[in-house]
Structure formats: C-alpha cells, structure tokens
Design an enzyme around this catalytic site. Structure first.
Site, PDB file in Angstrom:
ATOM      1  N   GLU A 139       0.850  -1.186   0.000  1.00 31.73           N
ATOM      2  CA  GLU A 139       0.000   0.000   0.000  1.00 31.73           C
ATOM      3  C   GLU A 139       0.892   1.244   0.000  1.00 31.73           C
ATOM      4  O   GLU A 139       2.105   1.139   0.184  1.00 31.73           O
ATOM      5  CB  GLU A 139      -0.923  -0.019   1.229  1.00 31.73           C
ATOM      6  CG  GLU A 139      -1.887  -1.204   1.220  1.00 31.73           C
ATOM      7  CD  GLU A 139      -2.815  -1.230   2.430  1.00 31.73           C
ATOM      8  OE1 GLU A 139      -2.739  -0.296   3.267  1.00 31.73           O
ATOM      9  OE2 GLU A 139      -3.620  -2.183   2.527  1.00 31.73           O
TER      10      GLU A 139
ATOM     11  N   GLY B 231       4.994  -1.554   2.696  1.00 27.46           N
ATOM     12  CA  GLY B 231       5.436  -2.501   1.672  1.00 27.46           C
ATOM     13  C   GLY B 231       5.710  -3.843   2.316  1.00 27.46           C
ATOM     14  O   GLY B 231       4.847  -4.713   2.379  1.00 27.46           O
TER      15      GLY B 231
ATOM     16  N   ILE C  74       1.863  -2.251  -7.400  1.00 25.00           N
ATOM     17  CA  ILE C  74       1.339  -3.535  -7.864  1.00 25.00           C
ATOM     18  C   ILE C  74       1.788  -3.799  -9.298  1.00 25.00           C
ATOM     19  O   ILE C  74       1.384  -3.095 -10.244  1.00 25.00           O
ATOM     20  CB  ILE C  74      -0.197  -3.580  -7.758  1.00 25.00           C
ATOM     21  CG1 ILE C  74      -0.653  -3.121  -6.362  1.00 25.00           C
ATOM     22  CG2 ILE C  74      -0.694  -4.981  -8.075  1.00 25.00           C
ATOM     23  CD1 ILE C  74      -0.027  -3.887  -5.222  1.00 25.00           C
TER      24      ILE C  74
ATOM     25  N   GLY D  72      34.343   0.981 -17.645  1.00 20.06           N
ATOM     26  CA  GLY D  72      34.780   2.361 -17.508  1.00 20.06           C
ATOM     27  C   GLY D  72      33.710   3.330 -17.986  1.00 20.06           C
ATOM     28  O   GLY D  72      32.512   3.123 -17.765  1.00 20.06           O
TER      29      GLY D  72
ATOM     30  N   GLU E 220       9.236  -7.787  -2.737  1.00 18.97           N
ATOM     31  CA  GLU E 220       8.961  -9.079  -2.096  1.00 18.97           C
ATOM     32  C   GLU E 220       9.782  -9.284  -0.827  1.00 18.97           C
ATOM     33  O   GLU E 220      10.306 -10.361  -0.560  1.00 18.97           O
ATOM     34  CB  GLU E 220       9.181 -10.233  -3.079  1.00 18.97           C
ATOM     35  CG  GLU E 220       8.046 -10.352  -4.071  1.00 18.97           C
ATOM     36  CD  GLU E 220       7.842 -11.765  -4.563  1.00 18.97           C
ATOM     37  OE1 GLU E 220       7.866 -12.704  -3.738  1.00 18.97           O
ATOM     38  OE2 GLU E 220       7.649 -11.933  -5.763  1.00 18.97           O
ATOM     39  N   GLY E 221       9.884  -8.239  -0.044  1.00 16.55           N
ATOM     40  CA  GLY E 221      10.625  -8.298   1.211  1.00 16.55           C
ATOM     41  C   GLY E 221      12.033  -7.796   1.021  1.00 16.55           C
ATOM     42  O   GLY E 221      12.841  -8.414   0.332  1.00 16.55           O
TER      43      GLY E 221
END
Length: 448
Positions: free
Chosen positions: A127, A131, A157, A339, A363-364
C-alpha cells in the site's frame, strides 16, 4: 546422494527458453525501456510458447511444472530483461494464493481459464504507506452477509494496469494486525475498481507498476481466498514460494553483466594489452563468476525444498538476500570494467544497474530477510557446539593419560579461566568472580 545436475527435461526447457529470450525478447527491450511501457505482445508470445503460467497444476489444465523449472525459466528471461521477466513471472505470483487457497471452488473457476486463455493476474499486498510490513495494511474488508466490501488502495502492484484478476489482501481491522488480514480474488471489471497511472521508475521500465483503488467493491463469498486470520499466513506462504524466483531474477541479470564484462575485457585494449590480461580485471571476473554460481545453487536449493514439500522459508530468504545483493555487486564491477562506456546508454550495463537495484527491495527487502534469518538463528536453529560455559578447554591436561579422566576441571563462566582441582577456587584469579561463577566441564557430566 546429492545431485546438482538438471534432468534432461529441465536442460531442454532451459535451452528452449534461452533461445526464445534471445530471439524474441532481447531485440525489443531497449525500445520499451525508453518508452516506459510494458510490451504486452512479448507476454503473449511467452504464453503461447508455454513459458507463462506453466506452474498451474495439471488438475486445472496447466503443465504442473515445479519451482525448479520456474527458476530456470526466470533466470533465462531475466538475463535479457529483468522487467519483462518480472511481468511474466508476476502471473505466477498472482496465482500462488489461488493455488494455495483451501477454497476449491475459486480454483476450479479461475485456474483453467488462466491456463487456457491469455489472462493476467496480479498480487496486491503493498500500500502507499506500507510494503514489506504486511501486517500494517489499511485496505479494509467489511463483511456483509457472506460477502465482503472492499475499500482502500493498494500500491506498487506489478501488472495491475494489464491484469484481468487480482489476488488482493485486506484487513477487517488494522488494529488486529496479522489476525485481521484476509484475501480475495477480485476481477478488474467489477464496479468500484480503479487502476492508477503507471508509476515512473528508475529501472524495470518494461514492467507495469501502478496503484489500484477500491470503492465499495463487493466480493462474493465464493471469491474469498482466506478468511480473517488466515490471510497473513497465506501471504507468507506465497512469499516462501516466490522469493526463490526473485533470486533467479538476480542470477540471470548478474550472469548477463558478467557475460558482457568478459566480452569487453577480452576485446578492449589498454596500457599495451587486453584488459583480460591484467590481474586486477581477472580477479573481478573470478569474483563475479563465483558469486553467480553460488547464488544459483542457493536459489535451486530453496526451489528444491518447495518442490519436495519442505518449508522453504529460511532457504528462500538466504537465496533472495544473497542473490539480489550479489547481482548489484556484479553489475557494479561490470560497469567498472567498462569504464566510461559502461556509464553510457549505448552499452547494456547502465540498464542492468537500474534494473538490478529493485531486487533487494521488492517481495521483502534485504533487511526483512535478515530479520527472518535472525529470528531463525536466535529461535529455532540448534547449535552443534556446546554452550560456552560447558566448553571443555582443558589445556595442560593430556587426555591420553589414564589419570586424566578423573581429574576435575572447572570453567569460570565469566572470563573462561579453567581451574583444576576437586573444588573450584573461592575466587577467580583473573576476573575475581566468586566460586559460584565456576562450572565443572571435566569429566563431562551426564545430561540432566
């Protein structure tokens, strides 16, 4: 006996998806990175080729491929574009709650259709204000009869702008935290469902990311994936199965950064020779290779555990945190080898750098994975070595001598001093703690 080799079928699958990714996806991704759009036609091609939704169980019309096959597919597609790989894999993420739910009716209704038709399904937990902290969600689900009414917003999402269905997590009461969370299968075209504009991002620009708002959206009872109190568990089980794939994203991306760096080092000349002949460059390439290989093995282990009915939570967290951080390290070193050219948009490394940065967030985050691992280490992990206060560090005592087996040794639990004698000393000569600080460590005492 351990076996680190893929089966003939898995090798063929890898080769097929590799050819597909190089021929169909690679030529298109630069344009869509520029335009910040999802190339839906590539998802369609992946679906038609059998590389999307392949993990739907055979019972529901799918191929029933396992997580090992999923991470093989993901690595190869991510190697050419992490954004496209994210969009393709997101269907599996969205489907996992549907596959894991105990509601057989909702499985029978939606899974065969997703397997048969080019339908997209997304996963919605995050939300605007949360997260990784899933328990803090505020999107509300109010029960009315057997149905639920959804109100609130989900954010970050993936694929929601092109999704037909959504696995949505909400709460009956934010104050209840974990105990209030429930989950639903929501259709995009239902009244009250609104999708926001695509969120402009640093990388993975070929993947659609947006918010979704619910205003008095009625979810019928038959579309409940998890009742209040069970939703959080369903979300965590989902992540346990999908985090290895995030590791596979990282492995594929890191592998490509390494491939490009090897090619550049062999062809670029400086200071009178090829870059590849300089030891400093060789060490960078060697470190890249060992990190990519290590990350892949960790990903495979977590996927193997899931496929064999074991709880992959800990292995998945290890795989995700190691592989995702490794990918950023490898990409950074690849850019260093290139470089100034690596910093330009005419070479692929800058895109890889931008795409890779996301892996340790979604996802975490890496921090969340370390919390999971720390909780395991401090709570469930069983050490092999004895506790420090029981450690028989009996220096000066030859245990090969028969008399040694009866000589008593006492260890100070504060400073570690070993005292020999029938009784511990009244006071430790090193830290001055009293007799009670000593514990007998030899001969070993039988367990209580």
């Amino acid at each position: 006996m351990l076996n680190f080799d893929l089966s003939p079928g898995q090798k063929e699958l890898r080769d097929q998806v590799r050819r597909f990714a190089l021929a169909e996806i690679l030529p298109a991704v630069w344009h869509y990175d520029e335009t910040d759009e999802i190339p839906l036609f590539l998802l369609r091609k992946a679906f038609d080729a059998g590389f999307m939704n392949a993990d739907i169980p055979v019972k529901y019309g799918g191929k029933g491929l396992g997580l090992i096959e999923a991470v093989i597919l993901t690595e190869e597609i991510s190697a050419v574009c992490p954004g496209v790989a994210t969009s393709i894999f997101d269907n599996s993420l969205g489907m996992v709650p549907l596959i894991l739910t105990k509601n057989e009716g909702v499985k029978e209704k939606y899974l065969p259709e997703i397997a048969r038709e080019f339908k997209r399904i997304c996963f919605a937990t995050s939300e605007p204000t949360m997260g990784s902290d899933v328990a803090s969600m505020r999107c509300r689900a109010e029960k009315q009869g057997d149905d639920y009414i959804l109100n609130g917003t989900k954010y970050w999402i993936t694929n929601v702008g092109v999704a037909d269905y959504m696995s949505v997590f909400a709460t009956i009461d934010p104050a209840k935290k974990h105990e209030g969370i429930c989950a639903f299968l929501v259709e995009r075209n239902w009244d009250g469902v609104s999708v926001g504009r695509p969120i402009p991002k640093l990388g993975q620009r070929a993947s659609n990311t947006a918010g979704i708002n619910f205003k008095n959206v009625r979810v019928p009872a038959e579309n409940v994936l998890a009742q209040p109190g069970s939703g959080f568990v369903l979300a965590m089980k989902t992540f346990s199965r999908t985090r290895p794939a995030i590791g596979a994203f990282a492995v594929g991306t890191a592998r490509s950064a390494m491939d490009y760096a090897i090619d550049y080092a062999k062809k670029r000349r400086a200071f009178g020779g090829e870059l590849a002949n300089f030891e400093a460059i060789q060490f960078k390439l060697a470190d890249m290779y060992q990190k990519v290989e290590t990350a892949r093995l960790l990903v495979w282990k977590a996927a193997w555990e899931a496929d064999n009915g074991r709880d992959p939570t800990i292995s998945a967290s290890i795989a995700k945190v190691y592989a995702t951080e490794t990918a950023l390290e490898v990409a950074n070193e690849a850019l260093q080898i290139f470089g100034g050219y690596g910093y330009t948009r005419m070479f692929p490394i800058e895109k890889i750098m931008r795409d890779t940065r996301l892996f340790s967030i979604y996802e975490g985050t890496s921090e969340v994975q370390r919390l999971i691992l720390a909780g395991h280490v401090l709570g469930k992990y069983k050490p092999v070595m004895p506790a420090l206060e029981d450690l028989p560090m009996v220096r000066g005592l030859d245990l090969n001598e028969p008399a040694a087996k009866n000589k008593k040794a006492w260890r100070c639990r504060m400073c570690g001093h070993i005292h020999y004698g029938e009784e511990p000393p009244d006071e430790c000569p090193y830290c001055f703690f009293p007799k009670t600080a000593f514990k007998r460590v030899w001969p070993p005492q039988a367990p209580a």
